[in-house]
Design a protein around this motif. Sequence first.
Motif, PDB file in Angstrom:
ATOM      1  N   MET A   1     -28.524 -40.873 -85.715  1.00 30.10           N
ATOM      2  CA  MET A   1     -28.329 -42.227 -86.213  1.00 30.10           C
ATOM      3  C   MET A   1     -27.895 -43.101 -85.044  1.00 30.10           C
ATOM      4  N   LYS A   2     -28.361 -44.340 -85.060  1.00 30.07           N
ATOM      5  CA  LYS A   2     -28.005 -45.273 -83.984  1.00 30.07           C
ATOM      6  C   LYS A   2     -26.908 -46.209 -84.462  1.00 30.07           C
ATOM      7  N   ILE A   3     -25.937 -46.457 -83.557  1.00 30.55           N
ATOM      8  CA  ILE A   3     -24.882 -47.433 -83.838  1.00 30.55           C
ATOM      9  C   ILE A   3     -24.793 -48.399 -82.664  1.00 30.55           C
ATOM     10  N   LEU A   4     -24.234 -49.546 -82.916  1.00 26.75           N
ATOM     11  CA  LEU A   4     -23.940 -50.483 -81.842  1.00 26.75           C
ATOM     12  C   LEU A   4     -22.507 -50.235 -81.400  1.00 26.75           C
ATOM     13  N   THR A   5     -22.282 -50.255 -80.076  1.00 24.88           N
ATOM     14  CA  THR A   5     -20.961 -49.942 -79.545  1.00 24.88           C
ATOM     15  C   THR A   5     -20.469 -51.040 -78.613  1.00 24.88           C
ATOM     16  N   LYS A   6     -19.169 -51.018 -78.367  1.00 26.59           N
ATOM     17  CA  LYS A   6     -18.544 -52.020 -77.509  1.00 26.59           C
ATOM     18  C   LYS A   6     -18.918 -51.833 -76.041  1.00 26.59           C
ATOM     19  N   TYR A   7     -18.945 -50.585 -75.582  1.00 24.82           N
ATOM     20  CA  TYR A   7     -19.141 -50.316 -74.155  1.00 24.82           C
ATOM     21  C   TYR A   7     -20.481 -49.676 -73.805  1.00 24.82           C
ATOM     22  N   HIS A   8     -21.188 -49.142 -74.779  1.00 14.24           N
ATOM     23  CA  HIS A   8     -22.412 -48.405 -74.512  1.00 14.24           C
ATOM     24  C   HIS A   8     -23.662 -49.067 -75.099  1.00 14.24           C
ATOM     25  N   GLY A   9     -23.510 -50.247 -75.707  1.00 13.09           N
ATOM     26  CA  GLY A   9     -24.661 -50.886 -76.353  1.00 13.09           C
ATOM     27  C   GLY A   9     -25.109 -50.065 -77.549  1.00 13.09           C
ATOM     28  N   GLU A  10     -26.414 -50.025 -77.781  1.00 11.61           N
ATOM     29  CA  GLU A  10     -26.924 -49.190 -78.870  1.00 11.61           C
ATOM     30  C   GLU A  10     -26.836 -47.738 -78.417  1.00 11.61           C
ATOM     31  N   TYR A  11     -26.330 -46.876 -79.302  1.00 11.25           N
ATOM     32  CA  TYR A  11     -26.049 -45.496 -78.907  1.00 11.25           C
ATOM     33  C   TYR A  11     -26.439 -44.546 -80.029  1.00 11.25           C
ATOM     34  N   GLU A  12     -27.108 -43.485 -79.667  1.00 14.96           N
ATOM     35  CA  GLU A  12     -27.520 -42.464 -80.635  1.00 14.96           C
ATOM     36  C   GLU A  12     -26.374 -41.477 -80.822  1.00 14.96           C
ATOM     37  N   ILE A  13     -25.930 -41.300 -82.078  1.00 14.68           N
ATOM     38  CA  ILE A  13     -24.880 -40.326 -82.367  1.00 14.68           C
ATOM     39  C   ILE A  13     -25.389 -39.325 -83.397  1.00 14.68           C
ATOM     40  N   ASN A  14     -24.741 -38.201 -83.419  1.00 11.98           N
ATOM     41  CA  ASN A  14     -25.023 -37.184 -84.417  1.00 11.98           C
ATOM     42  C   ASN A  14     -24.005 -37.367 -85.535  1.00 11.98           C
ATOM     43  N   GLU A  15     -24.449 -37.426 -86.764  1.00 15.23           N
ATOM     44  CA  GLU A  15     -23.526 -37.661 -87.885  1.00 15.23           C
ATOM     45  C   GLU A  15     -22.436 -36.601 -87.976  1.00 15.23           C
ATOM     46  N   LYS A  16     -22.708 -35.378 -87.506  1.00 14.24           N
ATOM     47  CA  LYS A  16     -21.656 -34.358 -87.564  1.00 14.24           C
ATOM     48  C   LYS A  16     -20.561 -34.586 -86.530  1.00 14.24           C
ATOM     49  N   ASP A  17     -20.736 -35.544 -85.622  1.00 17.76           N
ATOM     50  CA  ASP A  17     -19.697 -35.867 -84.635  1.00 17.76           C
ATOM     51  C   ASP A  17     -18.743 -36.959 -85.130  1.00 17.76           C
ATOM     52  N   ILE A  18     -19.000 -37.500 -86.300  1.00 21.17           N
ATOM     53  CA  ILE A  18     -18.152 -38.571 -86.840  1.00 21.17           C
ATOM     54  C   ILE A  18     -16.807 -37.993 -87.268  1.00 21.17           C
ATOM     55  N   ILE A  19     -15.754 -38.640 -86.803  1.00 26.16           N
ATOM     56  CA  ILE A  19     -14.389 -38.224 -87.131  1.00 26.16           C
ATOM     57  C   ILE A  19     -13.870 -39.150 -88.228  1.00 26.16           C
ATOM     58  N   GLN A  20     -13.356 -38.543 -89.289  1.00 24.81           N
ATOM     59  CA  GLN A  20     -12.837 -39.299 -90.428  1.00 24.81           C
ATOM     60  C   GLN A  20     -11.353 -39.598 -90.230  1.00 24.81           C
ATOM     61  N   PHE A  21     -10.987 -40.867 -90.310  1.00 23.24           N
ATOM     62  CA  PHE A  21      -9.596 -41.305 -90.321  1.00 23.24           C
ATOM     63  C   PHE A  21      -9.334 -41.761 -91.754  1.00 23.24           C
ATOM     64  N   GLU A  22      -8.805 -40.879 -92.561  1.00 19.89           N
ATOM     65  CA  GLU A  22      -8.663 -41.119 -94.001  1.00 19.89           C
ATOM     66  C   GLU A  22      -7.954 -42.435 -94.320  1.00 19.89           C
ATOM     67  N   HIS A  23      -6.942 -42.769 -93.545  1.00 18.75           N
ATOM     68  CA  HIS A  23      -6.167 -43.990 -93.797  1.00 18.75           C
ATOM     69  C   HIS A  23      -6.432 -45.065 -92.741  1.00 18.75           C
ATOM     70  N   GLY A  24      -7.512 -44.934 -92.004  1.00 13.32           N
ATOM     71  CA  GLY A  24      -7.802 -45.892 -90.951  1.00 13.32           C
ATOM     72  C   GLY A  24      -6.819 -45.738 -89.806  1.00 13.32           C
ATOM     73  N   ILE A  25      -6.728 -46.775 -89.002  1.00 18.55           N
ATOM     74  CA  ILE A  25      -5.786 -46.831 -87.882  1.00 18.55           C
ATOM     75  C   ILE A  25      -4.919 -48.058 -88.125  1.00 18.55           C
ATOM     76  N   PRO A  26      -3.598 -47.971 -87.869  1.00 19.47           N
ATOM     77  CA  PRO A  26      -2.763 -49.155 -88.097  1.00 19.47           C
ATOM     78  C   PRO A  26      -3.381 -50.410 -87.470  1.00 19.47           C
ATOM     79  N   GLY A  27      -3.481 -51.442 -88.271  1.00 21.82           N
ATOM     80  CA  GLY A  27      -4.120 -52.679 -87.834  1.00 21.82           C
ATOM     81  C   GLY A  27      -5.609 -52.722 -88.145  1.00 21.82           C
ATOM     82  N   PHE A  28      -6.181 -51.558 -88.462  1.00 21.62           N
ATOM     83  CA  PHE A  28      -7.614 -51.445 -88.761  1.00 21.62           C
ATOM     84  C   PHE A  28      -7.795 -50.468 -89.918  1.00 21.62           C
ATOM     85  N   LEU A  29      -7.138 -50.739 -91.019  1.00 23.96           N
ATOM     86  CA  LEU A  29      -7.093 -49.791 -92.135  1.00 23.96           C
ATOM     87  C   LEU A  29      -8.441 -49.580 -92.803  1.00 23.96           C
ATOM     88  N   GLU A  30      -9.353 -50.522 -92.656  1.00 23.91           N
ATOM     89  CA  GLU A  30     -10.680 -50.389 -93.268  1.00 23.91           C
ATOM     90  C   GLU A  30     -11.624 -49.539 -92.421  1.00 23.91           C
TER      91      GLU A  30
END
Length: 145
Positions: A1-30
């Motif tokens: 799957m392709k995503i847009l990134t801050k430092y790498h532009g469009e980037y191909e990632i593997n969905e199994k590499d996605i890390i889940q932050f169940e409660h988000g990150i403080p300041g970025f809860l969504e």
Amino acid sequence: MKILTKYHGEYEINEKDIIQFEHGIPGFLEEKQFVLLPLEDTPFIILQSVKTAELGFVMIDPFSYFKDYDFELDDHSIEQLQLSSAKEVAVYVILTVADPFDNTTANLQAPIVLNYEKKLGKQVILTNTPYKTKHRLFPEKAAAK
């Protein structure tokens, strides 16, 4: 799957590499899904939001720069991250990149803790600790000025 990134532009990632932050990150809860992207030819790693291209945190392995860095995870965090072994754990800290770069600081009070095996992550806020949100990455360069 392709995503847009801050430092790498469009980037191909593997969905199994996605890390889940169940409660988000403080300041970025969504923001609940992130991937780790290396910043080529540097010791830095980008914690990139899968959903929001502009949201990428520059991080380092704190033990490379702060040899005495040490903390214990609370039971609640261990449970949330489903940790059963120290081998599953990776720890990073978010940098505040400054100009000039010598003034860059690391947030040692709120490390990013990952369960690599289960792809779970959490930003842990340390309490009753000497660590602060701004520790100079290159204190020797500040002292030299």
